[in-house]
Design a protein around this motif. Structure first.
Motif, PDB file in Angstrom:
ATOM      1  N   ILE A 181      53.829  32.967-171.531  1.00 55.23           N
ATOM      2  CA  ILE A 181      54.699  33.681-171.083  1.00 55.23           C
ATOM      3  C   ILE A 181      55.290  34.824-171.577  1.00 55.23           C
ATOM      4  N   MET A 182      55.677  35.280-170.998  1.00 57.51           N
ATOM      5  CA  MET A 182      56.555  37.188-171.195  1.00 57.51           C
ATOM      6  C   MET A 182      57.034  37.759-170.221  1.00 57.51           C
ATOM      7  N   LEU A 183      58.471  38.706-170.345  1.00 54.18           N
ATOM      8  CA  LEU A 183      59.338  39.338-169.819  1.00 54.18           C
ATOM      9  C   LEU A 183      59.226  40.569-170.395  1.00 54.18           C
ATOM     10  N   LEU A 184      58.513  41.498-169.231  1.00 54.49           N
ATOM     11  CA  LEU A 184      58.633  42.435-169.963  1.00 54.49           C
ATOM     12  C   LEU A 184      59.755  43.667-169.614  1.00 54.49           C
ATOM     13  N   LYS A 185      60.898  43.502-170.591  1.00 53.77           N
ATOM     14  CA  LYS A 185      62.297  44.741-170.069  1.00 53.77           C
ATOM     15  C   LYS A 185      61.887  46.181-169.874  1.00 53.77           C
ATOM     16  N   LEU A 186      62.424  46.445-168.726  1.00 56.81           N
ATOM     17  CA  LEU A 186      61.936  47.881-168.045  1.00 56.81           C
ATOM     18  C   LEU A 186      62.573  48.837-168.736  1.00 56.81           C
ATOM     19  N   LYS A 187      62.047  49.404-169.196  1.00 50.98           N
ATOM     20  CA  LYS A 187      63.084  50.924-170.153  1.00 50.98           C
ATOM     21  C   LYS A 187      63.702  51.405-168.924  1.00 50.98           C
ATOM     22  N   THR A 188      63.186  52.056-167.457  1.00 52.44           N
ATOM     23  CA  THR A 188      63.931  52.219-166.349  1.00 52.44           C
ATOM     24  C   THR A 188      64.255  50.927-165.351  1.00 52.44           C
ATOM     25  N   PRO A 189      65.289  50.920-165.036  1.00 51.86           N
ATOM     26  CA  PRO A 189      65.161  49.672-163.663  1.00 51.86           C
ATOM     27  C   PRO A 189      64.649  50.453-162.414  1.00 51.86           C
ATOM     28  N   ALA A 190      64.149  49.277-161.990  1.00 55.05           N
ATOM     29  CA  ALA A 190      63.503  50.365-160.410  1.00 55.05           C
ATOM     30  C   ALA A 190      64.517  49.971-159.551  1.00 55.05           C
ATOM     31  N   SER A 191      64.112  50.506-158.585  1.00 52.31           N
ATOM     32  CA  SER A 191      65.040  50.993-157.454  1.00 52.31           C
ATOM     33  C   SER A 191      64.708  50.193-156.245  1.00 52.31           C
ATOM     34  N   LEU A 192      65.292  49.486-155.813  1.00 50.48           N
ATOM     35  CA  LEU A 192      64.649  47.966-154.820  1.00 50.48           C
ATOM     36  C   LEU A 192      64.816  48.667-153.746  1.00 50.48           C
ATOM     37  N   ASN A 193      63.522  48.558-152.974  1.00 47.88           N
ATOM     38  CA  ASN A 193      63.756  48.640-151.774  1.00 47.88           C
ATOM     39  C   ASN A 193      62.840  48.284-151.210  1.00 47.88           C
ATOM     40  N   LYS A 194      62.069  48.784-149.662  1.00 49.10           N
ATOM     41  CA  LYS A 194      60.470  47.593-149.060  1.00 49.10           C
ATOM     42  C   LYS A 194      59.366  48.008-149.965  1.00 49.10           C
ATOM     43  N   THR A 195      59.172  48.336-150.253  1.00 44.91           N
ATOM     44  CA  THR A 195      57.603  48.534-151.120  1.00 44.91           C
ATOM     45  C   THR A 195      58.378  47.965-152.835  1.00 44.91           C
ATOM     46  N   VAL A 196      58.675  48.311-153.248  1.00 39.13           N
ATOM     47  CA  VAL A 196      59.750  47.012-154.955  1.00 39.13           C
ATOM     48  C   VAL A 196      60.730  46.318-154.484  1.00 39.13           C
ATOM     49  N   ASN A 197      60.195  44.918-154.823  1.00 42.53           N
ATOM     50  CA  ASN A 197      61.521  44.169-154.717  1.00 42.53           C
ATOM     51  C   ASN A 197      61.065  42.959-155.486  1.00 42.53           C
ATOM     52  N   THR A 198      62.590  42.394-155.588  1.00 39.95           N
ATOM     53  CA  THR A 198      61.867  40.981-156.772  1.00 39.95           C
ATOM     54  C   THR A 198      61.517  39.311-155.757  1.00 39.95           C
ATOM     55  N   ILE A 199      60.870  38.598-156.408  1.00 39.67           N
ATOM     56  CA  ILE A 199      60.518  36.835-155.753  1.00 39.67           C
ATOM     57  C   ILE A 199      61.400  36.312-156.374  1.00 39.67           C
ATOM     58  N   THR A 200      62.000  35.092-155.503  1.00 38.97           N
ATOM     59  CA  THR A 200      62.685  34.055-156.499  1.00 38.97           C
ATOM     60  C   THR A 200      62.336  33.165-157.766  1.00 38.97           C
ATOM     61  N   LEU A 201      63.034  32.550-158.423  1.00 44.79           N
ATOM     62  CA  LEU A 201      62.134  31.892-159.747  1.00 44.79           C
ATOM     63  C   LEU A 201      62.338  30.472-158.815  1.00 44.79           C
ATOM     64  N   PRO A 202      62.222  30.122-159.293  1.00 43.60           N
ATOM     65  CA  PRO A 202      62.407  27.780-159.280  1.00 43.60           C
ATOM     66  C   PRO A 202      63.890  27.514-159.264  1.00 43.60           C
ATOM     67  N   LYS A 203      64.485  26.612-158.505  1.00 43.28           N
ATOM     68  CA  LYS A 203      65.782  26.452-159.303  1.00 43.28           C
ATOM     69  C   LYS A 203      65.822  25.701-160.181  1.00 43.28           C
ATOM     70  N   THR A 204      66.638  25.683-161.242  1.00 40.83           N
ATOM     71  CA  THR A 204      67.293  24.299-162.151  1.00 40.83           C
ATOM     72  C   THR A 204      67.277  23.223-161.471  1.00 40.83           C
ATOM     73  N   GLU A 205      67.442  22.879-160.531  1.00 41.23           N
ATOM     74  CA  GLU A 205      68.267  21.768-159.570  1.00 41.23           C
ATOM     75  C   GLU A 205      67.184  21.033-158.732  1.00 41.23           C
ATOM     76  N   ASN A 206      66.565  22.019-158.462  1.00 43.51           N
ATOM     77  CA  ASN A 206      65.433  21.452-157.517  1.00 43.51           C
ATOM     78  C   ASN A 206      63.520  21.479-157.753  1.00 43.51           C
ATOM     79  N   ARG A 207      63.385  20.680-158.402  1.00 41.59           N
ATOM     80  CA  ARG A 207      61.795  20.402-158.641  1.00 41.59           C
ATOM     81  C   ARG A 207      60.719  19.839-157.860  1.00 41.59           C
ATOM     82  N   GLU A 208      60.877  20.076-156.867  1.00 38.14           N
ATOM     83  CA  GLU A 208      60.207  20.124-155.040  1.00 38.14           C
ATOM     84  C   GLU A 208      58.906  21.328-155.287  1.00 38.14           C
TER      85      GLU A 208
END
Length: 237
Positions: A107-134
């Motif tokens: 596993i690796m994280l990449l720290k972007l030197k320039t943060p992304a501008s979030l919009n319809k074509t560039v957006n994030t995905i949800t990670l699992p929650k610590t309290e929910n393993r389902e």
């Protein structure tokens, strides 16, 4: 997913069925609707030209596999790789326990030197929650890898394939999820997400050939949530 530790470790890790093989690409599945997966990230090493996948988890952080290496350039909002946008340089944060000649901690994280501008074509995905393993057993993998096992060319456009997770007891190691079948991820798709119920549950790591299919391993993101949150809060040294 051509990595040094693969040859020595896969036979020990894969319990789906015996056997070992390395092949290429998202095989089967279908072409994604353009920009319908805005979290997907195309990653390339500008020197070796090695390609991996990744996914945006915050406007300034991408997640991928540690074996994809360092000194990477990130491309956001990609559908067709023949029309890449301006690349974004990033600092690599590999898991401290990852080793090229040993399995685990891919596993690796990449720290972007320039943060992304979030919009319809560039957006994030949800990670699992610590309290929910389902986890939903019906999942999806995505990437721009080769379209046929063992030969052919990378897909120009993003592809996706459905996979079904196996019982966790069949995955042997505690930090992996696994699936088995005749479609899914391979070379060029490393680092891409295993998406289950619109949540990124895994990171494409490696796979082996089985009797009539392939056993694919994914780093289990849930097992690394504390590490992820710590690294995203800490300033780079």
């Amino acid at each position: 997913m051509n990595i040094l530790w693969l040859i020595t470790s896969l036979l020990l890790l894969c319990s789906c069925t015996p056997g070992f093989s390395m092949h290429d690409g998202i095989v089967g599945g279908e072409v994604s609707v353009p920009h319908s997966r805005p979290y997907m990230v195309y990653i390339r090493n500008p020197v070796s030209e090695r390609v991996c996948g990744g996914f945006l988890i915050r406007d300034d952080f991408v997640m991928t596999a540690a074996h994809c290496g360092r000194h990477l350039t990130v491309y956001l909002g990609v559908n067709d790789t023949k029309h890449l946008p301006q690349g974004v340089p990033a600092d690599s944060i590999q898991h401290e326990d990852f080793k090229n000649n040993a399995p685990g901690h891919d596993i690796m994280l990449l720290k972007l030197k320039t943060p992304a501008s979030l919009n319809k074509t560039v957006n994030t995905i949800t990670l699992p929650k610590t309290e929910n393993r389902e986890i939903s057993k019906d999942c999806m993998v995505l990437g721009w890898g080769l379209e046929e096992y063992g030969h052919g060319f990378p897909s120009r456009v993003l592809k996706e394939a459905n996979v079904t997770l196996l019982d966790s007891k069949k995955c042997v190691t505690t930090d992996t999820l696994c699936s088995e079948g005749t479609t899914g991820a391979a070379e060029g798709d490393s680092g891409g997400p295993l998406v289950c119920g619109d949540v990124a549950q895994g990171i494409v790591s490696f796979y082996t050939e089985t009797n009539g299919g392939y056993c694919t391993r994914y780093t289990d993101i849930y097992q690394y949530l504390s590490w992820i949150h710590h690294k995203m809060k800490s300033p780079l040294q």
